[in-house]
Design a protein around this motif. Structure first.
Motif, short mmCIF file in Angstrom:
data_model
loop_
_atom_site.label_atom_id
_atom_site.label_comp_id
_atom_site.label_asym_id
_atom_site.label_seq_id
_atom_site.Cartn_x
_atom_site.Cartn_y
_atom_site.Cartn_z
N PHE A 16 0.84 -1.20 0.00
CA PHE A 16 0.00 0.00 0.00
C PHE A 16 0.88 1.25 0.00
N ILE A 17 1.85 1.29 0.91
CA ILE A 17 2.75 2.44 1.03
C ILE A 17 3.70 2.52 -0.17
N ASP A 18 4.22 1.37 -0.58
CA ASP A 18 5.19 1.32 -1.67
C ASP A 18 4.61 1.85 -2.97
N SER A 19 3.33 1.56 -3.22
CA SER A 19 2.70 2.00 -4.46
C SER A 19 2.47 3.50 -4.48
N ILE A 20 2.48 4.13 -3.31
CA ILE A 20 2.28 5.58 -3.23
C ILE A 20 3.60 6.34 -3.28
N THR A 52 4.82 -8.74 -7.47
CA THR A 52 3.41 -8.82 -7.87
C THR A 52 2.68 -7.52 -7.54
N GLY A 53 2.96 -6.96 -6.37
CA GLY A 53 2.36 -5.69 -5.99
C GLY A 53 2.85 -4.56 -6.88
N SER A 54 4.13 -4.58 -7.20
CA SER A 54 4.73 -3.57 -8.06
C SER A 54 4.12 -3.61 -9.46
N PHE A 55 3.90 -4.82 -9.96
CA PHE A 55 3.28 -4.98 -11.28
C PHE A 55 1.85 -4.46 -11.27
#
Length: 249
Positions: A16-20, A52-55
């Protein structure tokens, strides 16, 4: 079972934090360590789940129209080559020599962004020029190499670079940075996979929650824009610096 639940919660929050704003590894890596995995297995399994989250995050940003693919198609090959060379170099040189320098740089980025009221608040992108493309290529290669070699703070450096080189606001900078970071992550992931340093059973379960976290974080970033990204970016930059400082002592 309890450890697995905690891992999944940590995976959701990290993604959640990484995507922001980047820095999700500060949450996910310690969580995998608490699960009792060996250091190499921790890094490999984290890369597997985080990719997977990064993608997911990159895909959602792309669909929102915030990514500049004309720019990305130029920079991605240099990030890829840089990451491959970084992974190869890490086998030869001790990472600890890099820690003090990176600590200072990440700390400066966090403090500068905190006290700068205007940085990243407006989109001042005027188009691609020979000058900003050249500097962008150097950034992409250097941070691809750095991510393959060491890693902490890569997301912060990419976002900061995108803002200062191309004039993007935080939202556009985060969108384009996610794509470049995903490329370097995949390179490291393949390396870990070939070395057998991934626990696929644990990684797959955490990956599901990282995908959910990435979707939620990206949606929040797109809806709230630079107002929500800047404080999280500053917080995570300073948190990365603090963690590296504690590691030195």
């Amino acid at each position: 079972m309890f450890e697995m639940i905690l891992l999944c919660i940590a995976g959701f929050l990290a993604s959640f934090i990484d995507s922001i704003a980047g820095g999700g590894g500060l949450i996910s890596v310690p969580a995998f360590m608490l699960a009792g995995l060996s250091p190499h297995m921790v890094l490999g399994t984290n890369k597997f789940a985080a990719a997977t989250g990064s993608f997911t995050s990159s895909l959602k940003f792309a669909k929102s129209g915030l990514c500049n693919f004309k720019l990305l198609k130029i920079l991605i090959p240099f990030t890829l080559v840089g990451s491959i060379l970084g992974v190869r170099t890490v086998m030869l040189i001790d990472q600890k020599f890099l820690q003090p320098l990176v600590l200072v740089l990440v700390l400066c980025i966090g403090i500068y962004t905190l006290f700068s009221k205007s940085i990243g608040q407006e989109d001042n992108f005027k188009g691609l020029t020979k000058k900003n493309i050249t500097i962008g290529i150097i950034l992409a290669f250097s941070l691809g190499f750095y991510d393959g070699f060491f890693g902490p703070g890569t997301g912060s450096f990419l976002v900061f670079g995108m803002i200062n080189i191309f004039g993007f606001n935080f939202l556009n900078a985060s969108a384009n940075a996610r794509f470049l970071n995903f490329v370097s992550n995949i390179t490291a992931l393949v390396t870990f996979a070939f070395s057998g340093s991934i626990n696929y059973r644990i990684g797959a379960m955490v990956a599901v929650f990282m995908i959910i976290g990435a979707r939620a974080g990206t949606k929040l970033a797109i809806n709230k824009g630079s107002k929500i990204i800047k404080p999280i970016f500053v917080t995570m930059s300073l948190a990365v610096a603090l963690k590296m400082l504690l590691t030195l002592f």
